[in-house]
Design a protein around this motif. Structure first.
Motif, PDB file in Angstrom:
ATOM      1  N   GLN A   1      26.152 -81.405 -10.433  1.00  0.00           N
ATOM      2  CA  GLN A   1      26.517 -82.441 -11.394  1.00  0.00           C
ATOM      3  C   GLN A   1      27.499 -83.437 -10.778  1.00  0.00           C
ATOM      4  O   GLN A   1      27.376 -84.654 -10.948  1.00  0.00           O
ATOM      5  CB  GLN A   1      27.129 -81.804 -12.648  1.00  0.00           C
ATOM      6  CG  GLN A   1      27.432 -82.797 -13.768  1.00  0.00           C
ATOM      7  CD  GLN A   1      26.196 -83.549 -14.239  1.00  0.00           C
ATOM      8  OE1 GLN A   1      25.083 -83.004 -14.247  1.00  0.00           O
ATOM      9  NE2 GLN A   1      26.370 -84.811 -14.606  1.00  0.00           N
ATOM     10  N   ALA A   2      28.491 -82.892 -10.014  1.00  0.00           N
ATOM     11  CA  ALA A   2      29.453 -83.778  -9.357  1.00  0.00           C
ATOM     12  C   ALA A   2      28.755 -84.658  -8.325  1.00  0.00           C
ATOM     13  O   ALA A   2      29.062 -85.854  -8.188  1.00  0.00           O
ATOM     14  CB  ALA A   2      30.553 -82.956  -8.702  1.00  0.00           C
ATOM     15  N   VAL A   3      27.801 -84.073  -7.591  1.00  0.00           N
ATOM     16  CA  VAL A   3      27.043 -84.835  -6.600  1.00  0.00           C
ATOM     17  C   VAL A   3      26.232 -85.932  -7.278  1.00  0.00           C
ATOM     18  O   VAL A   3      26.197 -87.090  -6.815  1.00  0.00           O
ATOM     19  CB  VAL A   3      26.128 -83.900  -5.787  1.00  0.00           C
ATOM     20  CG1 VAL A   3      25.195 -84.696  -4.884  1.00  0.00           C
ATOM     21  CG2 VAL A   3      26.950 -82.918  -4.968  1.00  0.00           C
ATOM     22  N   ARG A   4      25.565 -85.586  -8.367  1.00  0.00           N
ATOM     23  CA  ARG A   4      24.761 -86.574  -9.097  1.00  0.00           C
ATOM     24  C   ARG A   4      25.617 -87.754  -9.547  1.00  0.00           C
ATOM     25  O   ARG A   4      25.235 -88.924  -9.380  1.00  0.00           O
ATOM     26  CB  ARG A   4      24.084 -85.905 -10.299  1.00  0.00           C
ATOM     27  CG  ARG A   4      23.254 -86.863 -11.167  1.00  0.00           C
ATOM     28  CD  ARG A   4      22.643 -86.120 -12.346  1.00  0.00           C
ATOM     29  NE  ARG A   4      21.630 -85.186 -11.924  1.00  0.00           N
ATOM     30  CZ  ARG A   4      20.352 -85.505 -11.684  1.00  0.00           C
ATOM     31  NH1 ARG A   4      19.948 -86.769 -11.823  1.00  0.00           N
ATOM     32  NH2 ARG A   4      19.504 -84.586 -11.301  1.00  0.00           N
ATOM     33  N   GLU A   5      26.769 -87.438 -10.138  1.00  0.00           N
ATOM     34  CA  GLU A   5      27.626 -88.505 -10.660  1.00  0.00           C
ATOM     35  C   GLU A   5      28.143 -89.412  -9.544  1.00  0.00           C
ATOM     36  O   GLU A   5      28.169 -90.646  -9.685  1.00  0.00           O
ATOM     37  CB  GLU A   5      28.803 -87.879 -11.421  1.00  0.00           C
ATOM     38  CG  GLU A   5      28.377 -87.186 -12.714  1.00  0.00           C
ATOM     39  CD  GLU A   5      29.517 -86.417 -13.373  1.00  0.00           C
ATOM     40  OE1 GLU A   5      30.625 -86.389 -12.783  1.00  0.00           O
ATOM     41  OE2 GLU A   5      29.286 -85.833 -14.454  1.00  0.00           O
ATOM     42  N   LEU A   6      28.523 -88.800  -8.413  1.00  0.00           N
ATOM     43  CA  LEU A   6      29.060 -89.597  -7.319  1.00  0.00           C
ATOM     44  C   LEU A   6      27.975 -90.439  -6.663  1.00  0.00           C
ATOM     45  O   LEU A   6      28.199 -91.612  -6.302  1.00  0.00           O
ATOM     46  CB  LEU A   6      29.717 -88.674  -6.296  1.00  0.00           C
ATOM     47  CG  LEU A   6      30.642 -89.345  -5.267  1.00  0.00           C
ATOM     48  CD1 LEU A   6      31.701 -90.188  -5.951  1.00  0.00           C
ATOM     49  CD2 LEU A   6      31.313 -88.272  -4.391  1.00  0.00           C
ATOM     50  N   LEU A   7      26.780 -89.866  -6.464  1.00  0.00           N
ATOM     51  CA  LEU A   7      25.657 -90.623  -5.898  1.00  0.00           C
ATOM     52  C   LEU A   7      25.309 -91.812  -6.792  1.00  0.00           C
ATOM     53  O   LEU A   7      25.117 -92.942  -6.286  1.00  0.00           O
ATOM     54  CB  LEU A   7      24.437 -89.710  -5.755  1.00  0.00           C
ATOM     55  CG  LEU A   7      24.216 -89.005  -4.401  1.00  0.00           C
ATOM     56  CD1 LEU A   7      23.068 -88.032  -4.525  1.00  0.00           C
ATOM     57  CD2 LEU A   7      23.966 -90.019  -3.293  1.00  0.00           C
ATOM     58  N   ALA A   8      25.216 -91.559  -8.100  1.00  0.00           N
ATOM     59  CA  ALA A   8      24.861 -92.642  -9.030  1.00  0.00           C
ATOM     60  C   ALA A   8      25.906 -93.748  -8.979  1.00  0.00           C
ATOM     61  O   ALA A   8      25.578 -94.942  -8.998  1.00  0.00           O
ATOM     62  CB  ALA A   8      24.732 -92.080 -10.445  1.00  0.00           C
ATOM     63  N   ALA A   9      27.164 -93.357  -8.869  1.00  0.00           N
ATOM     64  CA  ALA A   9      28.226 -94.340  -8.824  1.00  0.00           C
ATOM     65  C   ALA A   9      28.173 -95.162  -7.529  1.00  0.00           C
ATOM     66  O   ALA A   9      28.412 -96.380  -7.536  1.00  0.00           O
ATOM     67  CB  ALA A   9      29.592 -93.659  -8.953  1.00  0.00           C
ATOM     68  N   ARG A  10      27.860 -94.508  -6.387  1.00  0.00           N
ATOM     69  CA  ARG A  10      27.801 -95.185  -5.108  1.00  0.00           C
ATOM     70  C   ARG A  10      26.571 -96.109  -4.999  1.00  0.00           C
ATOM     71  O   ARG A  10      26.651 -97.209  -4.440  1.00  0.00           O
ATOM     72  CB  ARG A  10      27.730 -94.174  -3.969  1.00  0.00           C
ATOM     73  CG  ARG A  10      29.010 -93.361  -3.754  1.00  0.00           C
ATOM     74  CD  ARG A  10      30.008 -94.147  -2.929  1.00  0.00           C
ATOM     75  NE  ARG A  10      30.913 -93.289  -2.194  1.00  0.00           N
ATOM     76  CZ  ARG A  10      32.055 -92.776  -2.687  1.00  0.00           C
ATOM     77  NH1 ARG A  10      32.404 -93.056  -3.934  1.00  0.00           N
ATOM     78  NH2 ARG A  10      32.819 -92.004  -1.935  1.00  0.00           N
ATOM     79  N   ILE A  11      25.436 -95.631  -5.535  1.00  0.00           N
ATOM     80  CA  ILE A  11      24.184 -96.378  -5.377  1.00  0.00           C
ATOM     81  C   ILE A  11      24.112 -97.545  -6.351  1.00  0.00           C
ATOM     82  O   ILE A  11      23.653 -98.637  -6.000  1.00  0.00           O
ATOM     83  CB  ILE A  11      22.974 -95.447  -5.554  1.00  0.00           C
ATOM     84  CG1 ILE A  11      22.935 -94.455  -4.381  1.00  0.00           C
ATOM     85  CG2 ILE A  11      21.666 -96.230  -5.606  1.00  0.00           C
ATOM     86  CD1 ILE A  11      21.869 -93.392  -4.546  1.00  0.00           C
ATOM     87  N   THR A  12      24.533 -97.321  -7.570  1.00  0.00           N
ATOM     88  CA  THR A  12      24.442 -98.400  -8.582  1.00  0.00           C
ATOM     89  C   THR A  12      25.837 -98.673  -9.120  1.00  0.00           C
ATOM     90  O   THR A  12      26.172 -98.320 -10.273  1.00  0.00           O
ATOM     91  CB  THR A  12      23.502 -97.970  -9.739  1.00  0.00           C
ATOM     92  OG1 THR A  12      23.973 -96.719 -10.264  1.00  0.00           O
ATOM     93  CG2 THR A  12      22.078 -97.814  -9.242  1.00  0.00           C
ATOM     94  N   PRO A  13      26.684 -99.317  -8.323  1.00  0.00           N
ATOM     95  CA  PRO A  13      28.054 -99.581  -8.757  1.00  0.00           C
ATOM     96  C   PRO A  13      28.100-100.578  -9.919  1.00  0.00           C
ATOM     97  O   PRO A  13      27.187-101.349 -10.128  1.00  0.00           O
ATOM     98  CB  PRO A  13      28.697-100.159  -7.485  1.00  0.00           C
ATOM     99  CG  PRO A  13      27.561-100.719  -6.695  1.00  0.00           C
ATOM    100  CD  PRO A  13      26.375 -99.878  -6.996  1.00  0.00           C
TER     101      PRO A  13
END
Length: 487
Positions: free
Chosen positions: A475-487
């Motif tokens: 879940q932490a990975v998903r949230e961080l990836l989403a934040a990095r990819i679609t800022p």
């Protein structure tokens, strides 16, 4: 006409070995795996001058079965002699019940899955009666050469015969009935119902009639089936045989059949006997069995909570779906493991505990062909494992890696998580570095996510998990990836 143009009519006669220490009419022990003829007694051998003495506990177990299947416990029942001659029957007759069984009537509701659809059906019972088992004839050339050897260890073992009405209309219904009956017998500690050890054996009666007809066709009986797969395959073979015979203008003969799993076909053993052929008469050495209301009430009071009641309670107290509650309560051992784990944790974690049991633990059991009764995972261990995942102490992947050992030999999952370095990575800097590396190494996939291909994000999450050794929180990975990819 094809098999589809006929209505199939099926009734089952199930023999289950009772969970007693000694035999039905003798003190000889009930044991499995002993050398041939090492669990016998003069009564089992029918030596001159011996008299049978009824096993009280076997009667109590029969009452349990009757109460659990909604039958009428008869206050007066009679043991009869069923006369036939076979090498493994020393007396020349079997002590059984016929006209006056200990239990009359009853029913079981079964859940049937057939061709992608499901339905519930009530199967009525004719009777449940007590009887002794016969011995075993051994024809195996490797053991007996060209002769037949007789092992009387099984002679006199207490059985319940459970006879259904011809209420089933497909092999799927017959298997569902058999599964439900086995579950009930185990739930109430009446029988181990271990089909591999011969504790549960089934004779299947089947006939065909044109659809819409109310007249029963001539039935055949397939003897001594000892697995769900064998029941399903034997019924399929016999239904096809009867349909082909009727289509060709022939007539079905009432007969006893055997199923050959190698050829997938049934073959006739002998013309079917009727009750008159056995010359039943009351056994002169046994007085009628007379039960008082007090005896029956005492057995009723000792019954455990049954599956249907437990299923309703799980939906009410733990907010489980009917599907999950029914799956958990299909086995008493599974339900006990679930409730024990909830008690070691909290009712709020009932749903995740149920999910782990029905999905992950069950998968491990299936892979190892184990029954839950033989698993070594404890309620405490299951609760601790689920709490470790829910609290973020370890990941789902790491927890799943521990399950096979927990199931096979037991242990403390918290100690293992610590000793094996399976604690979840909680350092956000470590996770962030792995996320940045994956974004750098997979630019095309990052652009696909930005273009709206949400499924590709799961691939990138998997890549991050690999770089963290599976220890990062998905879940932490998903949230961080989403934040990095679609800022």
């Amino acid at each position: 006409m094809s098999a589809r143009d006929y209505e199939v009519v099926i009734g089952l006669e199930v023999h289950t070995q009772l969970r007693t220490v000694s035999k039905l009419f003798s003190p000889a022990p009930v044991s499995y795996g002993l050398l041939p003829n090492h669990s016998v007694h003069p009564i089992c051998l029918a030596l001159p001058g011996v008299l049978p003495v009824l096993n009280r506990h076997a009667v109590e177990l029969a009452i349990r079965a009757g109460l659990a299947t909604h039958g009428e416990v008869r206050r007066h029942s009679v043991f009869a002699r069923k006369n036939y001659f076979y090498p493994d029957l020393p007396k020349g007759y079997q002590i059984s019940q016929y006209e006056e069984p200990v239990i009359s009537g009853g029913w079981l509701d079964i859940a049937v899955e057939d061709d992608g659809s499901s339905h519930t059906k009530r199967v009525r019972l004719v009777r449940i009666h007590l009887e002794e088992d016969a011995g075993k004839s051994i024809h195996d050339p490797a053991i007996a050469g060209g002769a037949t050897h007789v092992d009387l260890n099984r002679a006199g073992v207490p059985l319940l015969e459970i006879v259904s009405e011809p209420d089933m209309r497909s092999a799927a219904e017959a298997v569902a009935y058999l599964r439900t009956l086995r579950s009930v017998l185990r739930y109430i500690d009446v029988s181990d119902a271990d089909m591999e050890r011969g504790h549960l054996r089934c004779d299947v009666n089947v006939s065909l009639r044109p659809r819409g007809s109310e007249t029963l066709g001539t039935r055949t009986e397939i003897k001594n089936l000892n697995s769900f797969r064998a029941v399903e395959a034997a019924l399929g073979a016999e239904i096809r045989r009867q349909a082909e015979l009727l289509d060709s203008g022939g007539a079905v003969v009432q007969a006893t059949m055997a199923f050959d799993p190698d050829t997938g076909r049934t073959r006739m053993l002998r013309r079917k006997e009727n009750a008159d052929d056995y010359r039943y008469f009351p056994d002169p050495d046994l007085v009628p069995l007379v039960l008082s209301d007090a005896q029956i009430d005492a057995v009723r009071a000792a019954l455990p909570e049954l599956a249907d009641a437990r299923c309703t309670r799980y939906q009410r107290d733990f907010a489980l779906s009917e599907y999950d509650a029914r799956a958990l309560t299909a086995s008493r051992a599974l339900a006990d493991l679930f409730e024990g784990a909830v008690a070691q944790s909290s009712p709020a974690r009932a749903k995740p505990i149920a999910n782990w049991l029905l999905r992950d633990v069950q998968r491990v059991l299936n892979d190892r062909e184990l029954e839950v009764e033989h698993a070594n995972i404890t309620p405490r261990a299951l609760a601790d494992l689920v709490v470790a995942v829910e609290s973020g102490k370890t990941t789902v992947q790491s927890a799943r890696g521990l399950l096979p050992e927990l199931v096979e030999r037991g242990g403390d999952p918290i100690a293992w998580i610590r000793e094996r370095g399976l604690e979840a990575v909680s350092d956000t800097d470590v996770i962030a570095r792995a996320v940045d590396e994956v974004i750098r190494d997979h630019p095309a996939d990052v652009e696909r996510v930005r273009a709206g291909e949400a499924k590709v994000l799961n691939f990138l999450i998997g890549q991050v998990m690999k770089r963290t050794g599976g220890k990062a929180s998905p879940q932490a990975v998903r949230e961080l990836l989403a934040a990095r990819i679609t800022p």
